[in-house]
Every structure is written in C-alpha cells, then in structure tokens.
Design a protein around this motif. Structure first.
Motif, PDB file in Angstrom:
ATOM      1  N   CYS A  57       0.806  -1.236   0.000  1.00 34.54           N
ATOM      2  CA  CYS A  57       0.000   0.000   0.000  1.00 34.54           C
ATOM      3  C   CYS A  57       0.825   1.266   0.000  1.00 34.54           C
ATOM      4  N   GLY A  58       2.128   1.177   0.294  1.00 30.18           N
ATOM      5  CA  GLY A  58       2.950   2.380   0.350  1.00 30.18           C
ATOM      6  C   GLY A  58       2.433   3.359   1.391  1.00 30.18           C
ATOM      7  N   GLU A  59       2.395   4.629   1.038  1.00 32.21           N
ATOM      8  CA  GLU A  59       1.944   5.628   2.012  1.00 32.21           C
ATOM      9  C   GLU A  59       0.418   5.724   2.086  1.00 32.21           C
ATOM     10  N   GLY A  60      -0.278   4.867   1.333  1.00 31.50           N
ATOM     11  CA  GLY A  60      -1.708   4.698   1.550  1.00 31.50           C
ATOM     12  C   GLY A  60      -2.657   5.491   0.686  1.00 31.50           C
ATOM     13  N   TRP A  61      -2.175   6.087  -0.414  1.00 31.89           N
ATOM     14  CA  TRP A  61      -3.077   6.946  -1.199  1.00 31.89           C
ATOM     15  C   TRP A  61      -4.273   6.160  -1.754  1.00 31.89           C
ATOM     16  N   LEU A  62      -4.021   4.946  -2.252  1.00 33.81           N
ATOM     17  CA  LEU A  62      -5.107   4.167  -2.832  1.00 33.81           C
ATOM     18  C   LEU A  62      -6.067   3.687  -1.749  1.00 33.81           C
ATOM     19  N   SER A  63      -5.531   3.291  -0.624  1.00 30.82           N
ATOM     20  CA  SER A  63      -6.389   2.881   0.494  1.00 30.82           C
ATOM     21  C   SER A  63      -7.322   4.008   0.909  1.00 30.82           C
ATOM     22  N   ARG A  64      -6.795   5.235   0.981  1.00 31.90           N
ATOM     23  CA  ARG A  64      -7.624   6.372   1.377  1.00 31.90           C
ATOM     24  C   ARG A  64      -8.720   6.638   0.352  1.00 31.90           C
ATOM     25  N   ALA A  65      -8.372   6.523  -0.929  1.00 31.70           N
ATOM     26  CA  ALA A  65      -9.362   6.756  -1.977  1.00 31.70           C
ATOM     27  C   ALA A  65     -10.480   5.720  -1.911  1.00 31.70           C
ATOM     28  N   LEU A  66     -10.140   4.472  -1.653  1.00 35.85           N
ATOM     29  CA  LEU A  66     -11.152   3.420  -1.572  1.00 35.85           C
ATOM     30  C   LEU A  66     -11.987   3.557  -0.305  1.00 35.85           C
ATOM     31  N   ALA A  67     -11.350   3.954   0.794  1.00 36.33           N
ATOM     32  CA  ALA A  67     -12.086   4.155   2.046  1.00 36.33           C
ATOM     33  C   ALA A  67     -13.088   5.296   1.897  1.00 36.33           C
ATOM     34  N   ALA A  68     -12.737   6.312   1.108  1.00 33.82           N
ATOM     35  CA  ALA A  68     -13.640   7.442   0.894  1.00 33.82           C
ATOM     36  C   ALA A  68     -14.895   7.024   0.145  1.00 33.82           C
ATOM     37  N   GLU A  69     -14.833   5.873  -0.540  1.00 30.33           N
ATOM     38  CA  GLU A  69     -16.000   5.333  -1.235  1.00 30.33           C
ATOM     39  C   GLU A  69     -16.849   4.449  -0.327  1.00 30.33           C
ATOM     40  N   GLY A  70     -16.420   4.318   0.931  1.00 33.78           N
ATOM     41  CA  GLY A  70     -17.179   3.524   1.879  1.00 33.78           C
ATOM     42  C   GLY A  70     -16.713   2.090   2.035  1.00 33.78           C
ATOM     43  N   ARG A  71     -15.542   1.763   1.504  1.00 34.42           N
ATOM     44  CA  ARG A  71     -15.040   0.395   1.622  1.00 34.42           C
ATOM     45  C   ARG A  71     -14.142   0.264   2.854  1.00 34.42           C
ATOM     46  N   LYS A  72     -14.154  -0.915   3.421  1.00 30.90           N
ATOM     47  CA  LYS A  72     -13.274  -1.227   4.548  1.00 30.90           C
ATOM     48  C   LYS A  72     -11.950  -1.716   3.979  1.00 30.90           C
ATOM     49  N   VAL A  73     -10.860  -1.006   4.288  1.00 35.29           N
ATOM     50  CA  VAL A  73      -9.577  -1.283   3.649  1.00 35.29           C
ATOM     51  C   VAL A  73      -8.520  -1.692   4.667  1.00 35.29           C
ATOM     52  N   VAL A  74      -7.810  -2.763   4.337  1.00 37.13           N
ATOM     53  CA  VAL A  74      -6.610  -3.160   5.066  1.00 37.13           C
ATOM     54  C   VAL A  74      -5.436  -2.956   4.119  1.00 37.13           C
ATOM     55  N   GLY A  75      -4.447  -2.195   4.542  1.00 33.36           N
ATOM     56  CA  GLY A  75      -3.260  -1.969   3.732  1.00 33.36           C
ATOM     57  C   GLY A  75      -2.057  -2.639   4.370  1.00 33.36           C
ATOM     58  N   VAL A  76      -1.272  -3.353   3.580  1.00 31.72           N
ATOM     59  CA  VAL A  76      -0.065  -3.998   4.101  1.00 31.72           C
ATOM     60  C   VAL A  76       1.143  -3.545   3.300  1.00 31.72           C
ATOM     61  N   ASP A  77       2.250  -3.367   3.995  1.00 30.44           N
ATOM     62  CA  ASP A  77       3.506  -3.007   3.351  1.00 30.44           C
ATOM     63  C   ASP A  77       4.639  -3.421   4.279  1.00 30.44           C
ATOM     64  N   ALA A  78       5.827  -3.612   3.702  1.00 32.49           N
ATOM     65  CA  ALA A  78       6.978  -4.055   4.495  1.00 32.49           C
ATOM     66  C   ALA A  78       7.921  -2.920   4.845  1.00 32.49           C
ATOM     67  N   VAL A  79       7.569  -1.682   4.451  1.00 35.10           N
ATOM     68  CA  VAL A  79       8.441  -0.534   4.701  1.00 35.10           C
ATOM     69  C   VAL A  79       7.871   0.301   5.848  1.00 35.10           C
ATOM     70  N   PRO A  80       8.551   0.344   6.998  1.00 36.62           N
ATOM     71  CA  PRO A  80       8.018   1.035   8.176  1.00 36.62           C
ATOM     72  C   PRO A  80       7.624   2.493   7.921  1.00 36.62           C
ATOM     73  N   MET A  81       8.438   3.255   7.181  1.00 34.48           N
ATOM     74  CA  MET A  81       8.109   4.662   6.963  1.00 34.48           C
ATOM     75  C   MET A  81       6.814   4.824   6.175  1.00 34.48           C
ATOM     76  N   PHE A  82       6.579   3.941   5.215  1.00 25.39           N
ATOM     77  CA  PHE A  82       5.314   3.992   4.488  1.00 25.39           C
ATOM     78  C   PHE A  82       4.137   3.779   5.435  1.00 25.39           C
ATOM     79  N   LEU A  83       4.276   2.783   6.315  1.00 21.47           N
ATOM     80  CA  LEU A  83       3.176   2.475   7.235  1.00 21.47           C
ATOM     81  C   LEU A  83       2.944   3.603   8.228  1.00 21.47           C
ATOM     82  N   GLU A  84       4.013   4.237   8.700  1.00 22.51           N
ATOM     83  CA  GLU A  84       3.863   5.354   9.622  1.00 22.51           C
ATOM     84  C   GLU A  84       3.082   6.495   8.957  1.00 22.51           C
ATOM     85  N   THR A  85       3.412   6.779   7.704  1.00 20.22           N
ATOM     86  CA  THR A  85       2.721   7.844   6.974  1.00 20.22           C
ATOM     87  C   THR A  85       1.269   7.473   6.721  1.00 20.22           C
ATOM     88  N   ALA A  86       1.037   6.224   6.309  1.00 16.73           N
ATOM     89  CA  ALA A  86      -0.329   5.770   6.038  1.00 16.73           C
ATOM     90  C   ALA A  86      -1.194   5.860   7.286  1.00 16.73           C
TER      91      ALA A  86
END
Length: 226
Positions: A57-86
């Motif tokens: 998911c990286g920094e989460g831009w796509l997850s946020r866009a999908l959540a704004a449509e009313g979907r329940k989103v789980v984002g996974v990534d292996a890079v700590p800085m991406f997850l902190e930002t997301a």
C-alpha cells in the motif's frame, strides 16, 4: 541471485521511502498523474466489494481513496516509513507485513477484493503472494494487478523473463539506488494467474496521452472456487 534481488528490492524501498512520499505529495510522477492512478480507481469502481486488501500500500493513497468510497480497507507493506505515513493520514487499517507472511492471522480477515498497484516487483515473492492471497479472498473474490506493461517496459532487451536493473529516470535526484525488478512477458503473467487458481476476466491497457503508448497493464482476475 533471486533471493539476493528480493532483499535488494526491500532495501531500496526502505532507503527511498522518504523521497517517494515527497514525490507523491508533490505530484511529480507524471504517468501516475496523467494515467495510472485514475485507471486503477476506475477499474476498482467497477468491482462490487465491501472489503479490500491493498497489497504493498505504500503511504496509503489508494487505500484512502477506496475508504472514501465507503469500503473497509486493510493496507499492508513491508516498509516502516510507508506504514507510519499511512497510519498518520488514516483511511484504513495498516499493517507492517512482508508478502511471505501474508495470511488470515496477519491480515485479520478475508476480503472481497485484493489490489496490487505497481507493488509486485520480485520473482519468488510475487509467485508466493499469488498463492497466499487466494485463501484470503471471499467467495467470488477479485484480484486486480496494475504493473508495467511488458511490451513498453521491455526496452531494447530480449523479450523474455528475467531480472532487470531499476531506474529513477525522470524523477527527483533525491532518490538513491533503484531496486531491481523481475520482468515477465504477457504470457508468463497469464500463466501465473492460471496456475495459482484465478480466472482472468479483463485486461486493460491504459494509454499515456502524451506518448500514445501503454502506460501500464491492468489484470482483473477472479478467484476460482472449487
């Protein structure tokens, strides 16, 4: 070589996480702004789903866009800085997780839809995630992948599977050494979906209006339930 390159992919993204986030926020990546971001959003809008897994998911831009449509989103990534930002920006349940550890326990639940948006770069790791993902999809669940188009990303090299050198060409000089990536022909991508239990429904080829060449390829597949 395969295992070393898999490690180098993760190492490179850890080193380049900060400039990548800055580039996205500054909208510096032309192909994404012109073509591929909207292409993946339009593709996902056509797939009915309540729950979504955003792979890499990286920094989460796509997850946020999908959540704004009313979907329940789980984002996974292996890079700590991406997850902190997301997590700081919200819009989903974000989890630090490498692809080889993806399972019901790490993700938390099964989902209707999984999407990998330019996040499948390796060889062994990608083949593994195709297999590990299938049990996480609900009945009739979909798996959508957007990646580099094999025909336009091959360049002058032979059109055959193999590891390629990465490049940050056209992006900020802030980036350090790029990650290697594993090139797959179109035939190999199709085989991978077929051999791991998915039925390919649609292939889309978004075109860059400036170059008139394919900016990416999008595979829309459905889990085969037996």
């Amino acid at each position: 070589m395969t295992l070393l390159n898999e490690q180098l992919i993760l190492q490179a993204w850890n080193h380049n996480a900060s400039p990548w986030i800055e580039a996205l926020e500054a909208r510096e990546i032309t192909s994404r702004e012109l073509v591929t971001n909207q292409a993946i959003l339009e593709t996902l809008q056509d797939i009915p789903s309540h729950s979504v897994l955003d792979l890499g998911c990286g920094e989460g831009w796509l997850s946020r866009a999908l959540a704004a449509e009313g979907r329940k989103v789980v984002g996974v990534d292996a890079v700590p800085m991406f997850l902190e930002t997301a997590k700081a920006k919200g819009g989903g349940d974000f989890k630090l997780c490498r692809y080889e550890h993806i399972c019901r326990r790490t993700v938390g639940s099964t989902v209707d839809l999984a999407v990998a948006n330019f996040s499948l770069l390796g060889r062994q790791s990608v083949e593994l995630v195709f297999r590990r993902l299938r049990p996480l999809l609900n009945y009739g669940g979909h798996f959508v992948v957007q990646t580099l188009h094999p025909h336009t990303s091959c360049g002058d090299l032979p059109y055959k599977d193999g590891w390629r050198e990465g490049s940050w060409a056209g992006i900020s000089e802030r980036f350090q050494e790029a990650a290697p990536w594993y090139f797959r022909t179109l035939e190999t991508w199709l085989q991978l979906f077929n051999e791991t239990g998915y039925s390919l429904q649609t292939i889309k080829e978004p075109v860059n209006p400036n170059t008139q060449k394919a900016a990416s390829i999008i595979f829309v597949a459905q889990k085969i339930d037996v």
